[in-house]
Design a protein around this motif. Structure first.
Motif, PDB file in Angstrom:
ATOM      1  N   HIS A 102     -21.434  45.743   7.027  1.00 58.59           N
ATOM      2  CA  HIS A 102     -21.707  46.152   5.645  1.00 58.59           C
ATOM      3  C   HIS A 102     -23.107  46.735   5.493  1.00 58.59           C
ATOM      4  O   HIS A 102     -23.290  47.759   4.808  1.00 58.59           O
ATOM      5  CB  HIS A 102     -21.543  44.944   4.718  1.00 58.59           C
ATOM      6  N   TYR A 103     -24.100  46.091   6.119  1.00 56.15           N
ATOM      7  CA  TYR A 103     -25.493  46.518   5.948  1.00 56.15           C
ATOM      8  C   TYR A 103     -25.991  47.429   7.061  1.00 56.15           C
ATOM      9  O   TYR A 103     -27.082  47.992   6.947  1.00 56.15           O
ATOM     10  CB  TYR A 103     -26.404  45.291   5.828  1.00 56.15           C
ATOM     11  N   GLY A 144     -31.589  46.355   7.891  1.00 50.32           N
ATOM     12  CA  GLY A 144     -31.032  46.754   6.601  1.00 50.32           C
ATOM     13  C   GLY A 144     -30.735  45.549   5.723  1.00 50.32           C
ATOM     14  O   GLY A 144     -30.994  45.566   4.517  1.00 50.32           O
ATOM     15  N   TYR A 145     -30.193  44.488   6.334  1.00 46.83           N
ATOM     16  CA  TYR A 145     -29.933  43.263   5.593  1.00 46.83           C
ATOM     17  C   TYR A 145     -31.246  42.674   5.065  1.00 46.83           C
ATOM     18  O   TYR A 145     -31.345  42.300   3.891  1.00 46.83           O
ATOM     19  CB  TYR A 145     -29.218  42.250   6.477  1.00 46.83           C
ATOM     20  N   VAL A 176     -32.760  44.500   2.018  1.00 49.91           N
ATOM     21  CA  VAL A 176     -32.075  44.285   0.743  1.00 49.91           C
ATOM     22  C   VAL A 176     -32.290  42.855   0.239  1.00 49.91           C
ATOM     23  O   VAL A 176     -32.539  42.629  -0.954  1.00 49.91           O
ATOM     24  CB  VAL A 176     -30.566  44.565   0.893  1.00 49.91           C
ATOM     25  N   HIS A 177     -32.254  41.882   1.138  1.00 46.08           N
ATOM     26  CA  HIS A 177     -32.294  40.484   0.734  1.00 46.08           C
ATOM     27  C   HIS A 177     -33.705  39.898   0.704  1.00 46.08           C
ATOM     28  O   HIS A 177     -33.876  38.737   0.300  1.00 46.08           O
ATOM     29  CB  HIS A 177     -31.408  39.654   1.667  1.00 46.08           C
ATOM     30  N   ASP A 235     -21.939  38.457  -0.992  1.00 43.44           N
ATOM     31  CA  ASP A 235     -21.610  38.612   0.428  1.00 43.44           C
ATOM     32  C   ASP A 235     -20.593  37.566   0.875  1.00 43.44           C
ATOM     33  O   ASP A 235     -19.650  37.869   1.628  1.00 43.44           O
ATOM     34  CB  ASP A 235     -22.874  38.465   1.284  1.00 43.44           C
ATOM     35  N   LEU A 259     -27.199  47.743  -3.382  1.00 45.14           N
ATOM     36  CA  LEU A 259     -28.267  47.407  -2.435  1.00 45.14           C
ATOM     37  C   LEU A 259     -29.570  47.099  -3.167  1.00 45.14           C
ATOM     38  O   LEU A 259     -30.652  47.147  -2.574  1.00 45.14           O
ATOM     39  CB  LEU A 259     -28.465  48.545  -1.443  1.00 45.14           C
TER      40      LEU A 259
END
Length: 696
Positions: A223-224, A229-230, A233-234, A264, A551
């Motif tokens: 997904h990310y 990338g994860y 976003v987080h 998620d 995102l």
């Protein structure tokens, strides 16, 4: 014969039809009675499609011995012989090979040897606390109760491999010989009510096992795109995917990043269903369509949210939606009614298990056929494309290897009893089957008259599923439940549309959308809703207006569109016209649904509540300024379905008897100057112009 499912509707050689089925658990009866029971079911109820589970534990009790489908080890395992009998009697079959079937069998139909407590190679499903998820096993404990055994993790390597072997054996040894056009099997149902009858469980109930979490993290990577990338976003700094933890504590989210993490986990639950359904179907390799039956939400305040975040038929890619009903008497309980309607409306598909036979095991109200008749008509009125009689026949020939918990007969009050004799319910089912054999295609093609539609954005449900039970302001499941009550209170029907999968053409069919907001929303969904507003439609959003995308990047497309129309003059609302075309209950306590074929032609469903007194009167719009008045005398907790042609009463179904409520009414139906009345308490029907009465 070519079998297809299009938008949930069964098509045979291109011709649509309503799917009317009845279940027969052959594995609970002696093979010597199979033919006679099936013949009686066919002749007394008019049902031509039988559903049957194929219990894994029944056909392969020993892990080291291949499954027996011919009766070589025991006559009641002759599944191929059973299917030959169905074919010889002209009955089609929906094959249901599990692997988990529930059906009140030991360990849900799984063989003992696949249990983690028996085989250490099998990894158990774990909940958020690290405890195994349990199900009734096949052994009675010292207290006389059935031992609770851990369930396998669906992603576990050993379990997945053995399920694949079971499915391949069913596909090769059973379905290849028994699938249409040479054989009776026309559809396949995978699993039952989720994976392990867990479709309605909270999001913290599963699957926190090692293979489950590996699948979760794999989904995050896809997904990310990358761990970086994860992290971006987080707002995290993980150096390995193994450091990413799912939510475990039930409480309100403290930040938008925490909300996204819960979204998620909700996506993981929907992916877990989809992956299992597809992997099992791939192993089975059927040549007919595959569907599933999801149980409705549970009765808890958070259940709508957990269910909506998990049940995502739009993500199943070729696996078709169906549902089941085991949640209470909808004519007497508002909560049961709401849960039932949501399951029927979530996506087009048939009801694959309606309780027509169990009163001792569930609720005494089901001893009366009126209870199940009411619910079957509610399912169809709410959008279902088929009905099921579960089970059609009582059985009494199983051993403790299949069911150590229940005594014969199973079930206690179906249309055909354990001796093979028809009960009063057989005639009730016959009226339904004959009516829909004649009118089913037209009924399904008719247009539901509805008001506003609920716009579902499933990530909000995954966030809200963790909120406290008393947090009534959280969306979206609790808000959908409130919307359901609002619509029911105004006498309007509604539909549900999934916003993540909808396109502009689909959304145009929902001119008035109601939804609950939140801090983030996919940019594509925001643009879709903004364009919907620009086209002159209505978007009624409560709660927070999203200003971030999926995102968590700034995205105010929808906020700007809503602000632009906030001060504009109100446009004509097409949904108001639709609401004006809805039937209105003038007397009695009932719900009314109207499906139109033309301005003055269609199908009126009237569902009488258990506490209704006296006749039910309904004002039925017939186009222009014409309004017809329908007056029904019927039983409490019963129902009616009327075919109206050019403003005149045509064929109909009407219950006048409900033994559970001691309600026995001389039934009558009046529309305009036409009145049809029975000569005494009975169920009353007219099919193909022929008047029928059914008395006990």
């Amino acid at each position: 014969m070519r079998i297809e499912l299009r938008d949930g509707v069964l098509h045979t050689d291109g011709a649509p039809g309503l799917l009317a089925t009845a279940d027969y658990p052959y594995y609970r009866d002696d093979p010597s009675v199979w033919r006679e029971r099936l013949r009686t079911l066919r002749d007394e109820t008019g049902i031509r499609v039988v559903t049957s589970y194929f219990p894994w534990r029944h056909h392969q009790p020993d892990a080291d011995v291949p499954p027996d489908f011919t009766g070589a080890t025991r006559p009641d395992r002759d599944l191929l012989g059973y299917l030959r009998i169905c074919a010889e009697l002209g009955l089609s079959v929906i094959a249901k090979p599990g692997p988990f079937i529930h059906a009140e069998t030991n360990y849900g139909g799984l063989p003992d040897w696949i249990c983690p407590a028996v085989n250490p190679e099998v990894e158990p499903t774990l909940d958020a606390y690290g405890d195994p998820v349990l199900w009734n096993g096949s052994v009675l404990g010292a207290d006389g109760l059935v031992e609770r055994w851990p369930l396998p993790s669906p992603q576990g390597a050993y379990f997945s491999a053995r399920v694949g072997e079971w499915m391949r054996a069913v596909g090769k040894e059973v379905l290849q010989a028994a699938t249409t056009p040479e054989g009776p099997v026309v559809l396949v149902q995978i699993a039952n009510e989720g994976l392990f009858t867990d479709g309605a469980l909270p999001l913290w109930s599963y699957d926190y096992s090692a293979p489950g979490l590996a699948f979760f993290r794999s989904g995050l990577s896809e997904h990310y795109g990358s761990l970086d990338g994860y992290n971006q976003v987080h707002g995290t700094a993980h150096t390995d995917w193994a450091e990413v933890q799912p939510p475990r504590e039930r409480r309100a989210a403290g930040s938008v990043q925490e909300q996204l993490a819960r979204a998620d986990w909700g996506r993981f639950h929907s992916d877990l269903l989809a992956e299992a359904y597809h992997s099992w179907t791939e192993a089975l390799a059927p040549e007919v369509p595959v569907l599933v039956n999801l149980n409705p939400p549970a009765e808890h305040p958070h259940s709508f949210d957990g269910w909506l975040s998990r049940v995502r038929p739009e993500r199943w890619n070729g696996i078709h939606y169906g549902f089941t009903n085991w949640m209470g008497v909808v004519s007497a309980d508002r909560t049961s009614h709401a849960r039932y309607v949501l399951a029927a409306k979530r996506a087009p598909g048939p009801n694959l298990e309606e309780n027509w036979g169990f009163s001792e095991l569930y609720d005494r109200a089901y001893a009366a056929g009126a209870t199940s008749f009411h619910q079957s008509l509610l399912a169809l009125a709410a959008g279902a494309t088929g009905i099921n009689v579960y089970t059609g026949v009582a059985t009494s020939g199983w051993g403790d290897d299949m069911d150590v918990m229940h005594s014969a007969p199973y079930p206690d009050c179906p249309p055909i009893d354990q001796h093979g004799n028809p009960t009063d319910k057989a005639g009730t089912v016959r009226m339904l089957a004959d009516f829909f054999a004649l009118h089913g295609a037209e009924f399904l093609a008719a247009t539901q008259v509805t008001g506003p539609s609920w716009g579902l954005y499933a990530p909000y449900a995954a966030v809200a599923a963790w909120a406290a039970d008393d947090d009534s302001g959280t969306g979206c499941g609790r808000q959908l439940r409130a919307f359901h009550e609002r619509m029911r209170g105004t006498g309007q029907d509604y539909r549900i549309v999934d916003l993540e999968s909808a396109d502009p053409q689909t959304l145009a069919g929902h001119p008035h959308l109601v939804l609950h907001g939140g801090p983030f929303m996919h940019a594509s969904v925001q643009r879709l809703l903004a364009d919907h507003l620009a086209a002159g439609h209505t978007v009624e959003l409560s709660g927070e207006v999203p200003r971030l995308d999926e995102l968590l990047r700034p995205c105010t497309v929808l906020a700007e569109a809503l602000a632009a129309v906030a001060g504009a003059p109100a446009a004509d609302n097409p949904s108001a016209e639709a609401a004006a075309g809805a039937p209105t209950v003038l007397s009695g306590h009932a719900d009314a649904y109207w499906r139109t074929v033309g301005p003055d032609t269609g199908y009126l469903t009237v569902l009488v509540q258990s506490d209704s007194e006296g006749p039910v009167t309904v004002a039925l719009p017939l186009g222009g300024d014409r309004v017809g008045t329908v007056t029904l005398e019927g039983a409490k907790g019963g129902a009616a379905l009327l075919r109206v042609v050019a403003g005149e009463l045509d064929d109909f179904l009407l219950t006048g008897l409900n033994s559970y409520l001691a309600s026995a009414v001389t039934p009558s139906v009046a529309l305009g100057g036409a009145v049809v009345r029975a000569e005494g308490p009975a169920d009353l029907a007219r099919v193909a112009g022929e008047l029928r009465t059914l008395r006990p």
